[in-house]
Every structure is written in structure tokens, then in C-alpha cells.
Design a protein around this motif. Structure first.
Motif, PDB file in Angstrom:
ATOM      1  N   UNK A 140       0.779  -1.343  -0.052  1.00 41.78           N
ATOM      2  CA  UNK A 140       0.019   0.004   0.071  1.00 41.78           C
ATOM      3  C   UNK A 140       1.032   1.288  -0.260  1.00 41.78           C
ATOM      4  N   UNK A 141       1.813   1.357   0.874  1.00 46.41           N
ATOM      5  CA  UNK A 141       2.650   2.377   0.843  1.00 46.41           C
ATOM      6  C   UNK A 141       3.491   2.595  -0.325  1.00 46.41           C
ATOM      7  N   UNK A 142       4.041   1.529  -1.031  1.00 44.28           N
ATOM      8  CA  UNK A 142       4.718   1.659  -2.305  1.00 44.28           C
ATOM      9  C   UNK A 142       3.768   2.369  -3.429  1.00 44.28           C
ATOM     10  N   UNK A 143       2.615   1.778  -3.378  1.00 42.49           N
ATOM     11  CA  UNK A 143       1.385   2.172  -4.484  1.00 42.49           C
ATOM     12  C   UNK A 143       1.195   3.667  -4.208  1.00 42.49           C
ATOM     13  N   UNK A 144       0.987   4.161  -2.837  1.00 40.90           N
ATOM     14  CA  UNK A 144       0.456   5.466  -2.767  1.00 40.90           C
ATOM     15  C   UNK A 144       1.760   6.264  -3.185  1.00 40.90           C
ATOM     16  N   UNK A 149       3.778  10.501  -6.329  1.00 39.46           N
ATOM     17  CA  UNK A 149       5.041  11.107  -7.123  1.00 39.46           C
ATOM     18  C   UNK A 149       4.903  11.205  -8.430  1.00 39.46           C
ATOM     19  N   UNK A 150       4.122  10.224  -9.094  1.00 39.61           N
ATOM     20  CA  UNK A 150       4.225  10.254 -10.351  1.00 39.61           C
ATOM     21  C   UNK A 150       2.929  10.266 -11.168  1.00 39.61           C
ATOM     22  N   UNK A 151       2.044  10.528 -10.343  1.00 37.32           N
ATOM     23  CA  UNK A 151       0.542  10.619 -10.650  1.00 37.32           C
ATOM     24  C   UNK A 151       0.314  11.567 -12.028  1.00 37.32           C
ATOM     25  N   UNK A 152       0.956  12.770 -11.868  1.00 33.25           N
ATOM     26  CA  UNK A 152       0.403  13.552 -13.369  1.00 33.25           C
ATOM     27  C   UNK A 152       1.059  12.914 -14.415  1.00 33.25           C
ATOM     28  N   UNK A 153       2.475  12.474 -14.546  1.00 30.86           N
ATOM     29  CA  UNK A 153       3.045  11.841 -15.592  1.00 30.86           C
ATOM     30  C   UNK A 153       2.155  10.572 -15.959  1.00 30.86           C
ATOM     31  N   UNK A 154       1.744   9.984 -15.079  1.00 30.11           N
ATOM     32  CA  UNK A 154       1.005   8.741 -15.293  1.00 30.11           C
ATOM     33  C   UNK A 154      -0.165   8.696 -16.077  1.00 30.11           C
ATOM     34  N   UNK A 204       2.860  -2.837 -13.465  1.00 30.99           N
ATOM     35  CA  UNK A 204       3.566  -3.704 -14.591  1.00 30.99           C
ATOM     36  C   UNK A 204       3.857  -2.901 -15.662  1.00 30.99           C
ATOM     37  N   UNK A 205       3.479  -1.882 -15.917  1.00 24.99           N
ATOM     38  CA  UNK A 205       3.699  -0.779 -17.188  1.00 24.99           C
ATOM     39  C   UNK A 205       4.381   0.287 -16.645  1.00 24.99           C
ATOM     40  N   UNK A 206       4.802   0.595 -15.361  1.00 23.87           N
ATOM     41  CA  UNK A 206       5.394   2.032 -14.777  1.00 23.87           C
ATOM     42  C   UNK A 206       6.204   2.371 -15.699  1.00 23.87           C
ATOM     43  N   UNK A 207       7.131   1.583 -16.236  1.00 25.44           N
ATOM     44  CA  UNK A 207       8.184   2.188 -16.985  1.00 25.44           C
ATOM     45  C   UNK A 207       7.806   2.899 -18.181  1.00 25.44           C
ATOM     46  N   UNK A 208       6.395   2.585 -18.525  1.00 23.37           N
ATOM     47  CA  UNK A 208       6.208   3.274 -19.825  1.00 23.37           C
ATOM     48  C   UNK A 208       5.821   4.923 -19.518  1.00 23.37           C
ATOM     49  N   UNK A 209       5.985   5.111 -18.437  1.00 24.38           N
ATOM     50  CA  UNK A 209       6.136   6.494 -17.993  1.00 24.38           C
ATOM     51  C   UNK A 209       7.159   7.262 -18.714  1.00 24.38           C
ATOM     52  N   UNK A 210       8.421   6.470 -19.020  1.00 22.76           N
ATOM     53  CA  UNK A 210       9.391   7.051 -19.803  1.00 22.76           C
ATOM     54  C   UNK A 210       9.314   6.490 -21.220  1.00 22.76           C
ATOM     55  N   UNK A 211       8.566   5.477 -21.674  1.00 26.32           N
ATOM     56  CA  UNK A 211       8.611   5.013 -22.903  1.00 26.32           C
ATOM     57  C   UNK A 211       7.522   5.724 -23.719  1.00 26.32           C
TER      58      UNK A 211
END
Length: 355
Positions: A140-144, A149-154, A204-211
Motif C-alpha cells: 500500500x505504501x509503495x503504491x501510494x 510522486x508520478x501521478x501527473x505523468x501517469x 507492471x507498465x510503470x516504465x512506460x512513463x518514460x517510454x
């Protein structure tokens, strides 16, 4: 003429030519030459959900103007649109006009259609609420932390460049739908670690924030050097490790006696990210080796491929009634779904005759 989106125009031309206006960004301009030597330029035009190619012949009044467009150009295209048997959505040759958008029109275009904005906002809120409900405090802490931190880019990242959810915010839609599927199947398979599966879906696709991230001020998906050199699976593994190191240091006492052990939780989450493509030939460094990894792999494929069917019905070349050309990587031509059964209304009961 009505102002429509490209997707609305695609749907409308299935019933015949449509006169309309559309607001778009110029994604690319390419100078070309016909076999006969006649020059023309090819524009790729994009809005929040779709793209169209516009061939501008050298005898068109707007040829010089269009040849000088850049990705900074936002324009209105007005004309008669139709479905070409070979090339798909087209504009009637030399019977269209373009003009620059006003600043207000540009800002409205960048916000996207109101229904899409509402859907993506609801999907992102669903992600937040789902994450808050994760029972394992580490996941939960990791996901929050990731969403904070990256919600806007997500929220402006596409799930893919071409195949599925290939639009700004598409990754939020894809991830939220995967979580909905997981919530439905988890009670049927109680052996699944539901907290781990949800966290794996989020990352699983969090790296796509850069791809696949789109800029704040446009629909052109640029290329990122980190994304090119590392790929989204490797970036996702690194992202989770970096967040985990920070949070485990901040929560060292709270996490040290939890069960299962924190190191096991981290390792299993990394496996879900690394295995979600299923096989090495599709980019995964390892095949799924846990129930959660296998479930995530199939949930991912299910949502991606059903999205390809939905998009293909509006973009693929019609081959016959209810049959459309293949959309890769789907295995063959598309056939329209069978319509859902509808119960015929019962006839009204006869009234008793009055005596």
C-alpha cells in the motif's frame, strides 16, 4: 459544419460521407513524390484519441502552408470525410480547408473530449481507492508513493504507441480495467495473493512513463532516451527498487517483523513486473512462475486485445459485411461480435370481455 473528434468522424462515415470540422495537432510533415514525379506532402494529424493522414497535393491552395507546418502547429481541418476502401478515413481531395486554432481552441483541444476526461478522471480515482484498500502496508505504501510522486505523468501516458490504449491517459484506463478484472476473479481463486496482484497491475507498465509519456501541451508522443535504452520492464524494476529502498529505510522498524518477510514481498512484486509479457521472445526476462504472475499476464493480454478489437472495428479496412482487415498483433481478420440476445417483449394479456 459540426465540430467532431476524429473518432466521431470515423464512426459517422460508416454510413456515408460526412461534412465536418476537426481540431488537431500536426504530428508530422513528410515531403513525398508520386511515381509520375508530382510532389506532395503527407501530414499526420492527431487529436486526443485518434490520427488521420492527409495527403496535400502540390496543386492545392494550402500546399505551401501545409508544407511549413511543424509539431507546434494546431489547426482546424474542414471538409468532407469518407471511408476509402484502401486507405481508411480520407478527406475529399482538394475540397478541404485549414486554419490555425485560436489559443482558446487549442487549450480546449488539449483537454480532450469531455467524456474521455470524465472517464480517465474516474479511472484514476478508482486506482487511488483500490490502492488505499490494499491490506499489506508495504504494498500500500509503495503504491501510494508512486501515485503521489508520478501521478501527473501517469495520467498523460499511453499504454502503447500503436496497438492498444495508444492515447494520452490510455495507461490509466488500461490499468484501472485490469484492476476491475482482478477484483472479479480474485474471489474465484482464493489462493491468489490479491494485494500482490493489485500492486503488480499498478506497476507492471510503470516504465512506460518514460517510454510512452505525452507532453503536457500536445498529442505527439516523443521518444525518450531512457525508454529506448532500457525498455519499460527494466525501468519498472528499477523504479520499484528505488521506491522500496526509500520506504523500507523510513519504515525499518514497522516492517521488520511483518509476515511474509519484506524481502519476499519485494522479490515477488519484481517477478510480476519482469514476467508480465509472458515469454522471453515478447520481452520478458523470465516466464511467469507464480499464480499472481500468470494471472497478471493473462489479465493484461485480455484487456489489451479486447481494446484492439474495439478500435479495429472503427479503423480497420472493411472486407465484407461484419468482416474487417487484420489488426496486428491479433491473429487474423476481425469479425463483428454476435449481437446480444434481447428478449422480445411479451404480448399484452387479453382483457376479459365484459359481460
Amino acid at each position: 459544419m459540426n465540430l467532431l473528434t476524429l473518432t466521431e468522424i470515423r464512426r459517422a462515415v460508416q454510413n456515408g460521407p460526412v461534412s465536418a470540422r476537426v481540431h488537431v495537432q500536426v504530428e508530422s510533415v513528410t515531403g513525398k513524390t508520386q511515381r509520375e514525379g508530382k510532389p506532395y506532402c503527407e501530414l499526420v494529424l492527431a487529436d486526443a484519441c485518434d490520427r488521420i493522414k492527409l495527403r496535400v497535393w502540390s496543386d492545392h491552395p494550402a500546399y505551401k502552408t501545409c508544407s511549413e507546418f511543424t509539431t507546434e502547429s494546431f489547426i482546424q481541418l474542414e471538409g468532407e470525410f469518407y471511408q476509402h476502401a484502401q486507405y481508411g478515413l480520407e478527406v475529399e481531395k482538394n475540397r478541404w480547408t485549414v486554419r490555425p486554432l485560436t489559443e482558446q481552441e487549442k487549450n480546449e483541444l488539449l483537454q480532450g473530449p469531455a467524456d474521455l476526461r470524465a472517464k480517465q478522471a474516474a479511472d484514476f480515482e478508482f486506482l487511488r481507492q483500490t490502492v488505499i484498500a490494499i491490506a499489506d502496508p508495504r504494498l500500500r505504501a509503495l503504491s501510494e508513493a508512486f501515485l503521489d510522486e508520478w501521478g501527473d505523468r501517469f495520467r498523460r501516458t499511453a499504454a502503447a504507441r500503436n496497438y492498444h490504449h495508444a492515447r494520452r491517459g490510455g495507461l490509466v484506463e488500461h490499468t484501472a480495467q485490469m484492476m476491475r478484472v482482478a477484483k472479479q476473479i480474485a474471489p474465484l481463486y482464493p489462493e491468489l495473493n490479491f494485494d500482490l496482484l493489485l500492486a503488480g497491475i499498478l506497476f507492471h507498465d510503470s516504465g512506460k512513463l518514460w517510454e510512452n509519456a505525452l507532453p503536457e501541451n500536445g498529442f505527439v508522443m516523443n521518444y525518450d532516451e531512457l525508454g529506448e535504452l532500457m525498455g519499460h520492464i527494466s525501468i519498472g524494476l528499477e523504479l520499484v527498487n528505488a521506491l522500496w529502498r526509500r520506504l523500507s529505510f523510513e519504515n525499518v522498524e514497522a516492517w521488520k517483523n511483518l509476515s511474509p518477510a519484506s524481502e519476499d514481498v519485494r522479490m515477488h512484486l519484481l517477478h510480476l513486473i519482469g514476467a508480465h509479457h509472458g515469454e522471453p521472445e515478447f520481452g520478458s526476462p523470465v516466464a511467469p512462475k507464480t499464480p499472481e504472475a500468470m494471472a497478471l499476464h493473462y489479465i493484461d493480454n485480455l484487456d489489451a486485445r479486447l481494446e484492439m478489437f474495439a478500435a479495429g472495428y472503427t479503423t480497420a479496412k472493411p472486407l465484407a459485411a461484419r468482416i474487417f482487415d487484420r489488426v496486428r498483433p491479433l491473429p487474423g481478420n476481425l469479425v463483428k461480435s454476435l449481437e446480444k440476445f434481447q428478449q422480445a417483449p411479451s404480448p399484452p394479456a387479453p382483457r376479459d370481455k365484459l359481460l
